[in-house]
Design a protein around this motif. Structure first.
Motif, mmCIF file in Angstrom:
data_model
loop_
_atom_site.group_PDB
_atom_site.id
_atom_site.type_symbol
_atom_site.label_atom_id
_atom_site.label_comp_id
_atom_site.label_asym_id
_atom_site.label_seq_id
_atom_site.Cartn_x
_atom_site.Cartn_y
_atom_site.Cartn_z
ATOM 1 N N UNK A 308 1.717 -2.264 7.989
ATOM 2 C CA UNK A 308 2.992 -2.057 7.339
ATOM 3 C C UNK A 308 2.935 -2.630 5.921
ATOM 4 N N UNK A 309 3.009 -1.761 4.924
ATOM 5 C CA UNK A 309 2.899 -2.239 3.540
ATOM 6 C C UNK A 309 4.223 -2.028 2.827
ATOM 7 N N UNK A 355 1.198 -6.991 8.595
ATOM 8 C CA UNK A 355 2.124 -6.761 7.479
ATOM 9 C C UNK A 355 1.534 -7.240 6.154
ATOM 10 N N UNK A 356 1.785 -6.441 5.130
ATOM 11 C CA UNK A 356 1.371 -6.840 3.778
ATOM 12 C C UNK A 356 2.530 -6.535 2.832
ATOM 13 N N UNK A 357 2.818 -7.479 1.955
ATOM 14 C CA UNK A 357 3.809 -7.164 0.935
ATOM 15 C C UNK A 357 3.241 -7.519 -0.430
ATOM 16 N N UNK A 372 1.491 -11.143 -0.008
ATOM 17 C CA UNK A 372 1.717 -11.891 1.241
ATOM 18 C C UNK A 372 1.170 -11.065 2.389
#
Lengths: 437, 238
Positions: A308-309, A355-357, A372
Motif C-alpha cells: 500500500x503506497x 505500507x509505504x508513505x 515511512x
C-alpha cells in the motif's frame, strides 16, 4: 655467475609475467611487432641487471618499476591500468613464491634432504617455471579472478583503492626477500605472517569499498535512463489525460440516453483517476532530472505486489527547486533517495502491514523527502548504518553505508532515521540555500 | 482557553464542523473559541506560532494551495502538544504513516458517518488535550517515538545488556537502562520486578500465586517478584 644463470630466471619470469598480464587484460601481445620484441629484450636485460647490481629491497622496487614501464608501453592502456596490472602480476608471483617455497621446505623436512636452489641453476629455472604456472593457476581460481576483476573495474575511480594498493606494494617491498633463496627461519615466518595479515586487511577494506563503489555505479547507470524515463512518463500522463477527456466528451454526447454506456464510461474514468494517473499527477510538481522517474520506477508498480503506497507531494514543492544545484549534488541526492526507496520497499515487503508513505515538502530553507515504511521485527536498529549490516543476507547492506558516505562528504545533505511506533521513518533534508557549489 | 481551528476551503463543511464543536462543548463549562480558515494565510501562520495555548486543529487534507498535511507539518515544526484531526475524502490505510509521524489524532472520512465520527474523535481529543501521549527517547543515534498506550512492558535484557520496550506488535532493544527509562514514564507504569515495569492499562490478569502477568493481547510474562507484589496489587486493579 654464468650468462644462463643471469638471464635464464629473468627470461622465464618475463614470459609468465607477460602471459599473466595478457590474461588479465584479455588481450594478446603481438610479438610480430618490433617495438614489443625490443621492449621484451630490454626488460630481460633490465631485470638481469637488477639481479647483478641491487640488493633485495632495491631490486623489488626496480623490477616493479620496470614492469610498470613495460606494461605501459606494450598494452598502451594508460598508467592506471599499467599500475594495477603490474601490481596484480607481482602479487600473484609473490603469493606463488611463498606457496612454492613452503612446499619445498616441507619436502626437505619430510625426506630430510637439503635443497639449495641458489647453487643449482636447473632447479632454480624449474622453480621459476613452477612459480609462473602456479601464479596463472591462482589467477584462474574463480573467487580470486572475481576480486581482481572488481579491483580493475573500480580502481580508477577511487583514491582509496589506489592508496591501499600503494601501501600494500610498500609492504611487499619491505618484507620481500627472495623466498626461494631464503632460509626457513623465524624471519621467514614473520614475513609470511605480516604479508598474510596485510593482505587480509587490504582485502576486507577493498571489498567493502568496492561494494560501495559498485552500488554507486549501479545507481549511476539507473540514473542515466531516468531522464528519458521521465519524459516517457510525462507523455503517458498527457495521453491518459487526453483519453479521459475523450471519454468525458463521449459521455456528454450520450447525455444519459444509454444507461449501460454511462455506467461503463463512469467506471473507466474512475479507474483511471485512482490508478497510475493519480500517482503521476501527485508527482507533477517534482523537480525534473530524475527524481520523479526514480520514485515512479521504484514505487509506481508496488500496488500489484500488495504494498500500500501513499504519496503526499506538497504544493510547497517547486519544479525548479533544484535548478541551482550542481549536477553531482543532484546525482548524490538521487543515490540517497534510491537507497532509501529500495530499503523501504524491501522492509515493507517483509512486514505484515506492507505500507509505504512518501512525503515531499519544502520548508523555508530546506527540501524534505520523508519515507515511512512498516518493517519486520528482525532488524537491529542500532546497527543499521553500519556497512554490511543487512537483514537480506550475505554481501548486502552497503546501501545505508553509501548514504552515510555521501552525507559525510556533503554538508548540505542530512539523513535522519527514526522509529515511530510501527514505522521506520527516513528523512532526507536538502539545504536549498547556497547550493550552487 | 481552548482553541478549535477549522481549516477547510468548503464553507459548508466548516459550518458542519462548527456545529459539531458547539454540540460537544455546550454541555461543558470549558471556555473555548472556534477559528475558521479557508486558506493558509498570514494570520493562520501567526496562530500556529502562538505558544501557550491549547489548540485542536481540524484540517481538510484536500485544499488546493496548502493542504491539511502541509499545515500539520507546519504545526509540528515546533508544536507537538496541539491535537490535529484530519478530514479526508478517501482514507487509505497507508495514511497511518502520516498519522504516526505527524502525531495526528485521527483521519475522518468526509463521507462515512462523518459528523458522528468527528464528534467521537473531538470528545477523545478533549480528553487527550492534557495527556502526554508518546514516549520519545534517543538511543545510539536513533530517535524513537512510541505511543504509551501501545507499550505492554519494559524489561531488562541481562544477556544483551540492554532494555527491551515491548509493544503490542514489536519489541525495541534500547541501550538505556531501565531506571533511566522509568524516569520518563507516566504514572500508569508500575514496577513489578527489579528488571521489569508494566503498563497497567494493558494488563488483563495477574496470577499472584504463579507470579504470571497476562496482558490484553494474551501475552504472558512471569516477572512479578515478592518485593513489588504488594504495590502491584494496590495499583493495578485499584
Amino acid at each position: 655467475m654464468s650468462l644462463v644463470d643471469l638471464i635464464g630466471p629473468s627470461f622465464i619470469f618475463n614470459i609468465f609475467q607477460l602471459k599473466l598480464s595478457s590474461v588479465i587484460i584479455k588481450e594478446k601481445i603481438d610479438f610480430k611487432n618490433g617495438k614489443n620484441i625490443f621492449l621484451f629484450i630490454l626488460l630481460i636485460v633490465m631485470l638481469s641487471f637488477s639481479t647483478l647490481v641491487f640488493n633485495n629491497f632495491l631490486r623489488v622496487v626496480f623490477n616493479f618499476l620496470c614492469l610498470l614501464f613495460f606494461y605501459y608501453f606494450i598494452h598502451n592502456k594508460g598508467i592506471n591500468v599499467a599500475f594495477i596490472v603490474s601490481f596484480i602480476a607481482f602479487f600473484l608471483f609473490f603469493m606463488s613464491e611463498i606457496i612454492f617455497s613452503s612446499m619445498l621446505y616441507f619436502v626437505s623436512q619430510i625426506w630430510d634432504i637439503s635443497i639449495d636452489i641458489e647453487k643449482n641453476t636447473l632447479l632454480y629455472l624449474i622453480s621459476n617455471i613452477s612459480i609462473g604456472f602456479m601464479a596463472i593457476i591462482i589467477y584462474r581460481i574463480k573467487k580470486i579472478k572475481q576480486i581482481i576483476f572488481t579491483l580493475i573495474k573500480n580502481y580508477e575511480k577511487t583514491k582509496f583503492t589506489k592508496t591501499m594498493l600503494i601501501i600494500l606494494m610498500l609492504i611487499f617491498v619491505l618484507v620481500n626477500k627472495n623466498f626461494l633463496l631464503f632460509d626457513f627461519y623465524f624471519d621467514y615466518l614473520l614475513n609470511l605472517f605480516i604479508v598474510a595479515l596485510f593482505c587480509l586487511i587490504a582485502y576486507l577494506l577493498l571489498k567493502e569499498k568496492n561494494a560501495n563503489v559498485s552500488l554507486s555505479k549501479k545507481y549511476d547507470q539507473l540514473f542515466s535512463y531516468l531522464e528519458n524515463y521521465e519524459k516517457e512518463l510525462n507523455k503517458k500522463s498527457i495521453i491518459i489525460h487526453e483519453f479521459n477527456n475523450q471519454l468525458i466528451a463521449i459521455k456528454g454526447f450520450n447525455d444519459k440516453k444509454n444507461k449501460h454506456l454511462e455506467q461503463y464510461l463512469n467506471s473507466i474514468i474512475k479507474d483511471n483517476q485512482k490508478g497510475g494517473e493519480k500517482f503521476l499527477d501527485d508527482m507533477e510538481n517534482l523537480p525534473k532530472g530524475g527524481l520523479k522517474g526514480l520514485i515512479y520506477y521504484k514505487l509506481g508498480y508496488l500496488k500489484d505486489e500488495g504494498i500500500n503506497v501513499v504519496t503526499d507531494i506538497s504544493s510547497t514543492v517547486r519544479k525548479n527547486a533544484f535548478a541551482k544545484f550542481d549536477p553531482s549534488l543532484y546525482r548524490d541526492i538521487l543515490k540517497i533517495v534510491g537507497v532509501l526507496l529500495d530499503n523501504a520497499v524491501e522492509a515493507a515487503k517483509e512486514s505484515k502491514e506492507k505500507q509505504i508513505s512518501l512525503e515531499i515538502f519544502c520548508t523555508k530553507n530546506d527540501f524534505n523527502i520523508v519515507l515511512s515504511n512498516t518493517f519486520c521485527n528482525n532488524i537491529d536498529l542500532e546497527k543499521i548504518d553500519e556497512s554490511k549490516y543487512s537483514t537480506k543476507g550475505k554481501d548486502r547492506g552497503y546501501g545505508l553505508a553509501l548514504v552515510k558516505q555521501i552525507v559525510k562528504d556533503n554538508p548540505k545533505l542530512q539523513v535522519k532515521k527514526e522509529i515511530i511506533n510501527n514505522f521506520f521513518v527516513s528523512t532526507l533534508t536538502i539545504e536549498l540555500k547556497n547550493t550552487s557549489n | 482557553m481552548l482553541h478549535f481551528v477549522i481549516f477547510d476551503d468548503n464553507e459548508l463543511i466548516r459550518e458542519k464542523v462548527n456545529k459539531v464543536i458547539t454540540k460537544l462543548m455546550l454541555p461543558t463549562d470549558i471556555e473555548y473559541k472556534t477559528l475558521e480558515f479557508s486558506k493558509y494565510n498570514k494570520s493562520f501562520a501567526q496562530l500556529i506560532e502562538r505558544r501557550g495555548e491549547k489548540k485542536i486543529y481540524i484540517l481538510d487534507i484536500e485544499v488546493d494551495s496548502y493542504s491539511g498535511l502541509d499545515v500539520a507539518r507546519k504545526i509540528r515544526e515546533r508544536d507537538w502538544e496541539s491535537i490535529i484531526i484530519v478530514l479526508t475524502a478517501h482514507y487509505e490505510l497507508a495514511y497511518d504513516a502520516f498519522k504516526n509521524r505527524l502525531m495526528l489524532l485521527d483521519f475522518i472520512s468526509k463521507f462515512d458517518n462523518y459528523e458522528q465520527n468527528l464528534y467521537d474523535v473531538l470528545k477523545l481529543a478533549l480528553k487527550a488535550s492534557h495527556v502526554k501521549k508518546q514516549f520519545s527517547f534517543t538511543s545510539n543515534r536513533m530517535a524513537y517515538r512510541v505511543d504509551y498506550d501501545d507499550i505492554l512492558y519494559i524489561i531488562k535484557d541481562t544477556a544483551k545488556r540492554n532494555t527491551i520496550v515491548k509493544t503490542f506488535s514489536k519489541e525495541y532493544p534500547v541501550s538505556l537502562n531501565l531506571n533511566e527509562i522509568m524516569a520518563m514514564l507516566p504514572d500508569n507504569f508500575i514496577q513489578t520486578h527489579r528488571a521489569c515495569t508494566i503498563n497497567r492499562d494493558n494488563v488483563k490478569t495477574i496470577d499472584f500465586k504463579e507470579n504470571i502477568i497476562t496482558f490484553i493481547n494474551n501475552e504472558k510474562i512471569s516477572m512479578l517478584s515478592k518485593t513489588y507484589k504488594k504495590e502491584v496489587k494496590e495499583h493495578v486493579f485499584s
